[in-house]
Design a protein around this motif. Structure first.
Motif, mmCIF file in Angstrom:
data_model
loop_
_atom_site.group_PDB
_atom_site.id
_atom_site.type_symbol
_atom_site.label_atom_id
_atom_site.label_comp_id
_atom_site.label_asym_id
_atom_site.label_seq_id
_atom_site.Cartn_x
_atom_site.Cartn_y
_atom_site.Cartn_z
ATOM 1 N N VAL A 96 34.427 58.907 46.946
ATOM 2 C CA VAL A 96 34.569 60.365 46.942
ATOM 3 C C VAL A 96 35.294 60.793 48.219
ATOM 4 C CG1 VAL A 96 33.327 62.565 47.048
ATOM 5 C CG2 VAL A 96 32.557 60.756 45.499
ATOM 6 N N THR A 97 36.342 61.581 48.060
ATOM 7 C CA THR A 97 37.132 62.005 49.215
ATOM 8 C C THR A 97 36.727 63.377 49.738
ATOM 9 O OG1 THR A 97 38.822 62.918 47.725
ATOM 10 C CG2 THR A 97 39.133 60.655 48.481
ATOM 11 N N LYS A 98 36.127 64.185 48.878
ATOM 12 C CA LYS A 98 35.757 65.534 49.307
ATOM 13 C C LYS A 98 34.614 66.054 48.449
ATOM 14 C CE LYS A 98 39.166 68.431 49.894
ATOM 15 N NZ LYS A 98 40.237 69.417 49.558
ATOM 16 N N VAL A 99 33.773 66.892 49.053
ATOM 17 C CA VAL A 99 32.694 67.558 48.331
ATOM 18 C C VAL A 99 32.886 69.061 48.464
ATOM 19 C CG1 VAL A 99 30.204 67.949 48.175
ATOM 20 C CG2 VAL A 99 31.073 65.658 48.704
ATOM 21 N N LEU A 100 32.996 69.742 47.327
ATOM 22 C CA LEU A 100 33.107 71.201 47.316
ATOM 23 C C LEU A 100 31.716 71.784 47.079
ATOM 24 C CD1 LEU A 100 36.314 71.705 45.111
ATOM 25 C CD2 LEU A 100 36.145 71.521 47.606
ATOM 26 N N VAL A 101 31.336 72.760 47.891
ATOM 27 C CA VAL A 101 30.006 73.351 47.802
ATOM 28 C C VAL A 101 30.124 74.834 47.466
ATOM 29 C CG1 VAL A 101 27.874 73.863 49.032
ATOM 30 C CG2 VAL A 101 29.059 71.698 49.448
ATOM 31 N N ALA A 102 29.536 75.225 46.344
ATOM 32 C CA ALA A 102 29.448 76.630 45.955
ATOM 33 C C ALA A 102 27.983 77.024 46.041
ATOM 34 C CB ALA A 102 29.989 76.843 44.544
ATOM 35 N N ASP A 103 27.610 77.630 47.153
ATOM 36 C CA ASP A 103 26.210 77.958 47.425
ATOM 37 C C ASP A 103 25.996 79.446 47.219
ATOM 38 O OD1 ASP A 103 23.649 78.355 48.445
ATOM 39 O OD2 ASP A 103 23.879 76.808 49.969
ATOM 40 N N ASP A 104 25.258 79.783 46.181
ATOM 41 C CA ASP A 104 25.028 81.190 45.862
ATOM 42 C C ASP A 104 23.763 81.306 45.021
ATOM 43 O OD1 ASP A 104 25.581 83.750 43.936
ATOM 44 O OD2 ASP A 104 26.605 84.005 45.852
ATOM 45 N N ALA A 105 23.041 82.397 45.182
ATOM 46 C CA ALA A 105 21.804 82.596 44.428
ATOM 47 C C ALA A 105 22.052 82.607 42.921
ATOM 48 C CB ALA A 105 21.142 83.905 44.859
ATOM 49 N N ALA A 106 23.266 82.983 42.507
ATOM 50 C CA ALA A 106 23.583 83.016 41.071
ATOM 51 C C ALA A 106 23.562 81.628 40.454
ATOM 52 C CB ALA A 106 24.955 83.654 40.855
ATOM 53 N N TYR A 107 23.716 80.584 41.295
ATOM 54 C CA TYR A 107 23.745 79.213 40.788
ATOM 55 C C TYR A 107 22.434 78.475 41.051
ATOM 56 C CZ TYR A 107 28.710 80.407 41.105
ATOM 57 O OH TYR A 107 29.917 81.037 40.981
ATOM 58 N N ALA A 108 21.403 79.196 41.475
ATOM 59 C CA ALA A 108 20.137 78.566 41.855
ATOM 60 C C ALA A 108 19.555 77.726 40.720
ATOM 61 C CB ALA A 108 19.134 79.624 42.298
ATOM 62 N N HIS A 109 19.657 78.206 39.490
ATOM 63 C CA HIS A 109 19.108 77.480 38.347
ATOM 64 C C HIS A 109 20.214 76.887 37.479
ATOM 65 C CE1 HIS A 109 15.199 79.029 39.460
ATOM 66 N NE2 HIS A 109 15.715 80.238 39.501
ATOM 67 N N GLN A 110 21.439 76.930 37.984
ATOM 68 C CA GLN A 110 22.610 76.330 37.331
ATOM 69 C C GLN A 110 22.755 76.759 35.873
ATOM 70 O OE1 GLN A 110 23.189 72.053 38.632
ATOM 71 N NE2 GLN A 110 21.142 72.428 39.458
ATOM 72 N N LEU A 111 22.542 78.030 35.629
ATOM 73 C CA LEU A 111 22.755 78.544 34.280
ATOM 74 C C LEU A 111 24.215 78.313 33.901
ATOM 75 C CD1 LEU A 111 20.828 81.944 34.509
ATOM 76 C CD2 LEU A 111 20.012 79.787 33.535
ATOM 77 N N PRO A 112 24.481 77.689 32.764
ATOM 78 C CA PRO A 112 25.863 77.354 32.407
ATOM 79 C C PRO A 112 26.761 78.577 32.261
ATOM 80 C CG PRO A 112 24.376 77.020 30.553
ATOM 81 C CD PRO A 112 23.516 77.245 31.748
ATOM 82 N N GLU A 113 26.168 79.711 31.883
ATOM 83 C CA GLU A 113 26.979 80.934 31.761
ATOM 84 C C GLU A 113 27.534 81.375 33.113
ATOM 85 O OE1 GLU A 113 24.092 80.730 28.407
ATOM 86 O OE2 GLU A 113 23.950 80.519 30.584
#
Length: 310
Positions: A54-71
């Motif tokens: 793996v060359t890079k890790v992208l991090v999207a940290d937000d409360a909207a993704y806390a439960h990883q709802l696919p929508e």
């Protein structure tokens, strides 16, 4: 080529199936980037950065993704994934829930549950419950793939760390779904899809109480416990224990099928196991055609004997 792998995790726990998806990406070749979308996910991002290749890790940290709802996550991946030639996810419940939505947003098809990489645009996947293997070639600008984890050895976690880069959280909460609650089954036994030994019971177990025979044996062997669809439909075991085409796909070192007839639906979920042992009192049960070792006997006599001998 640049490949985006969607990490599976529980915000503070890393999903092992991600390592299998990265292994498939390594077979394709090119730069491999892992996307971690969630909330308070520093530990997961740091683990992802240790994956070899793996060359890079992208991090999207937000409360909207806390439960990883696919929508919520799908629009983010569709936006970021446009810059990549391939987008991969493990063929777990999470991946199967997410990838079709991404495909719809991108306007392309996905190739599901690949088991082999032939080339960067050609892949093999099982069809007809694994009775045939289709070779599929993609001409899409962005190839979307789910990876059957049992078909690829997991990538290694090394000491080197890839760069971690934070990205904008995208559109965030889509407002299309709301997380209400989750009920998690807690057990000291190994996870069904990662266990080296799996003991599964079928309709022949007769009652849910009789599954205690399997639990006792599994605890001695350090095994996970599964069930056939017939056993789940009969109420003998919960849905998350189901092994088969409509359940979980497993490929342990040892699979013990107890009171399972061997319907195609079940075989599709376990036939890649290294050694298969079948216990059934019906000598004509189809499971014996797949098993490496078969014992024609009454399971209610065999299991106590086996448990006492260990």
């Amino acid at each position: 080529m640049a490949i985006l792998v969607i990490a599976e995790h529980g915000n503070n726990t890393f999903g092992a199936a991600t390592l299998n998806a990265v292994a498939a990406a390594q077979k394709i070749g090119g730069e491999i980037v892992v996307l971690v979308a969630g909330h308070d996910i520093r530990t997961v991002a740091e683990t992802a950065a240790r994956i070899e290749g793996v060359t890079k890790v992208l991090v999207a940290d937000d409360a909207a993704y806390a439960h990883q709802l696919p929508e919520n996550v799908a629009p983010l991946v569709a936006e970021i994934g446009a810059a990549y030639t391939h987008v991969l996810a493990a063929a777990t419940s999470h991946g199967k829930n997410l990838l079709p939505r991404i495909a719809a947003l991108v306007g392309t098809e996905q190739i599901s549950e690949i088991i082999e990489v032939v080339s960067a645009d050609t892949f093999k996947r099982p069809i007809y419950a694994g009775n045939a293997i289709a070779t599929v070639q993609s001409t899409a600008a962005v190839t979307l793939l789910t990876v059957r984890s049992t078909a690829f050895e997991p990538a290694n976690l090394g000491g080197a760390t890839a760069a971690i880069e934070h990205v904008a959280p995208g559109s965030g909460d889509s407002g299309k779904s709301v997380f209400i609650d989750e009920l998690l089954a807690k057990t000291d036994r190994p996870d069904l899809t990662a266990a080296k030994i799996v003991i599964s019971g079928g309709r022949g177990m007769q009652t849910a109480q009789n599954f205690d025979l399997l639990y006792t044996l599994a605890d001695k062997l350090g095994a996970a416990v599964g069930a056939s669809r017939a056993a789940v439909d009969a109420g003998f075991a919960p849905n998350d224990m189901q092994v088969g085409q409509t359940g979980k796909i497993v490929a342990p070192q040892l699979y013990i099928a107890v009171g399972i007839s061997g319907a195609i639906q079940h075989l599709a979920g376990m036939k890649d196991s290294k050694v298969i042992v079948a216990i059934n009192k019906d000598a004509d049960a189809p499971i014996f055609q797949t098993a490496d070792y078969g014992l024609v006997a009454d399971l209610f006599e065999v299991l106590p004997e086996l448990e006492s001998a260990i």
